[in-house]
Write a protein that holds these residues in place. Structure first.
Motif, PDB file in Angstrom:
ATOM      1  N   UNK A 167       0.824  -1.204   0.000  1.00  0.00           N
ATOM      2  CA  UNK A 167       0.000   0.000   0.000  1.00  0.00           C
ATOM      3  C   UNK A 167       0.855   1.249   0.000  1.00  0.00           C
ATOM      4  N   UNK A 168       0.259   2.315  -0.526  1.00  0.00           N
ATOM      5  CA  UNK A 168       0.838   3.642  -0.430  1.00  0.00           C
ATOM      6  C   UNK A 168       0.000   4.476   0.516  1.00  0.00           C
ATOM      7  N   UNK A 169       0.641   5.350   1.267  1.00  0.00           N
ATOM      8  CA  UNK A 169      -0.062   6.127   2.281  1.00  0.00           C
ATOM      9  C   UNK A 169       0.406   7.574   2.225  1.00  0.00           C
ATOM     10  N   UNK A 170      -0.556   8.491   2.093  1.00  0.00           N
ATOM     11  CA  UNK A 170      -0.260   9.922   2.196  1.00  0.00           C
ATOM     12  C   UNK A 170      -0.895  10.430   3.480  1.00  0.00           C
ATOM     13  N   UNK A 171      -0.099  11.076   4.343  1.00  0.00           N
ATOM     14  CA  UNK A 171      -0.615  11.565   5.618  1.00  0.00           C
ATOM     15  C   UNK A 171      -0.177  12.986   5.899  1.00  0.00           C
ATOM     16  N   UNK A 172      -1.024  13.693   6.643  1.00  0.00           N
ATOM     17  CA  UNK A 172      -0.714  15.055   7.075  1.00  0.00           C
ATOM     18  C   UNK A 172      -0.934  15.116   8.575  1.00  0.00           C
ATOM     19  N   UNK A 173       0.095  15.559   9.323  1.00  0.00           N
ATOM     20  CA  UNK A 173       0.037  15.640  10.774  1.00  0.00           C
ATOM     21  C   UNK A 173      -0.103  17.109  11.169  1.00  0.00           C
ATOM     22  N   UNK A 174      -1.263  17.466  11.714  1.00  0.00           N
ATOM     23  CA  UNK A 174      -1.526  18.837  12.140  1.00  0.00           C
ATOM     24  C   UNK A 174      -0.968  19.068  13.545  1.00  0.00           C
ATOM     25  N   UNK A 175      -0.336  20.208  13.735  1.00  0.00           N
ATOM     26  CA  UNK A 175       0.215  20.560  15.041  1.00  0.00           C
ATOM     27  C   UNK A 175      -0.778  21.403  15.833  1.00  0.00           C
ATOM     28  N   UNK A 176      -0.899  21.107  17.144  1.00  0.00           N
ATOM     29  CA  UNK A 176      -1.718  21.915  18.035  1.00  0.00           C
ATOM     30  C   UNK A 176      -0.852  22.499  19.156  1.00  0.00           C
ATOM     31  N   UNK A 177       0.326  22.981  18.780  1.00  0.00           N
ATOM     32  CA  UNK A 177       1.226  23.600  19.756  1.00  0.00           C
ATOM     33  C   UNK A 177       0.976  25.097  19.805  1.00  0.00           C
ATOM     34  N   UNK A 178       1.415  25.714  20.866  1.00  0.00           N
ATOM     35  CA  UNK A 178       1.278  27.154  20.998  1.00  0.00           C
ATOM     36  C   UNK A 178       2.285  27.887  20.128  1.00  0.00           C
ATOM     37  N   UNK A 179       2.025  29.156  19.922  1.00  0.00           N
ATOM     38  CA  UNK A 179       2.954  29.959  19.133  1.00  0.00           C
ATOM     39  C   UNK A 179       4.284  30.152  19.859  1.00  0.00           C
ATOM     40  N   UNK A 180       4.234  30.307  21.170  1.00  0.00           N
ATOM     41  CA  UNK A 180       5.453  30.495  21.952  1.00  0.00           C
ATOM     42  C   UNK A 180       5.893  29.148  22.508  1.00  0.00           C
ATOM     43  N   UNK A 181       7.003  28.638  21.994  1.00  0.00           N
ATOM     44  CA  UNK A 181       7.463  27.311  22.401  1.00  0.00           C
ATOM     45  C   UNK A 181       8.186  27.345  23.742  1.00  0.00           C
TER      46      UNK A 181
END
Length: 212
Positions: A167-181
């Motif tokens: 199989x082939x897999x395309x994924x997108x991982x969204x970040x839910x981090x704050x602007x100030x690390x």
């Protein structure tokens, strides 16, 4: 006496049939599990406001491994993890990045909706929450970051047999981090943004194939 013997014999055979049927159901239940292994490349989505540190568009490797369980022919869930390595682009300051994630995802098989699709091919969507861990290497190794993510992806499977598919897999991982690390601010490179990946792998049924 003969009639009683025949009755006991019939009862014994009936109990054997019930036992065999239960055993077969148990065997089918275990066949719903799959192991998935895949490798490919990734693209971290850089902060466009930071002109000093930015990665190549294509980075290797990406390595994903997951355990999937189908509750029906359509719906399932999987627990999977991924490791990604990225490097600086040619005009960037030098650095390397390790990006690791763990996700619990819902799985949906489109085969019942796309009834006209060729039988060996399956299209599977997956999405769910997780946690990401980023760690730059070299001079910026202390700038680690952990944040919540949400992953969405689409897999295209081609069955080689009833228990094995590529199989082939395309994924997108969204970040839910704050602007100030960091507070206070730490100099150097760090990463807490989105990640795209493309992989090719194998999906193995661990015991038969009820729903694959």
């Amino acid at each position: 006496m003969t009639s009683n013997f025949k009755y006991k014999k019939f009862l014994f055979m009936l109990m054997c049939m019930v036992f065999v049927s239960s055993f077969m159901d148990a065997q089918n239940a275990t066949s719903e599990w799959k192991l998935q292994l895949a490798v490919g490349f990734n693209n971290p989505i850089d902060n466009e406001s930071d002109p000093i540190f930015f990665t190549e568009y294509v980075n290797i490797p990406t390595v994903n491994i997951g355990l999937q369980h189908m509750f029906s022919e359509t719906w399932g869930a999987k627990l999977d993890g991924g490791f990604n390595r990225a490097s600086n682009a040619e005009n960037s300051e030098e650095f390397k990045l390790n990006y690791t994630r763990i996700n619990l995802q819902a799985v949906y098989d489109f085969n019942r909706l796309i009834w006209f699709w060729p039988e060996p091919i399956a299209i599977v969507a997956h999405a769910g929450p997780g946690v990401s861990f980023t760690k730059p290497l070299g001079n910026y190794a202390d700038n680690t970051y952990t944040f919540v993510n949400a992953l969405a992806g689409l897999e295209v499977h081609y069955g080689l047999s009833r228990t094995l598919s590529v199989y082939g897999d395309f994924g997108y991982v969204f970040s839910f981090s704050g602007e100030d690390k960091y507070d206070p601010v730490i100099d150097g490179y760090s990463f807490h943004r989105d990640m795209m990946y493309v992989t090719i792998g194998i999906s193995i049924s661990l015991s038969g194939c009820s729903y694959c």
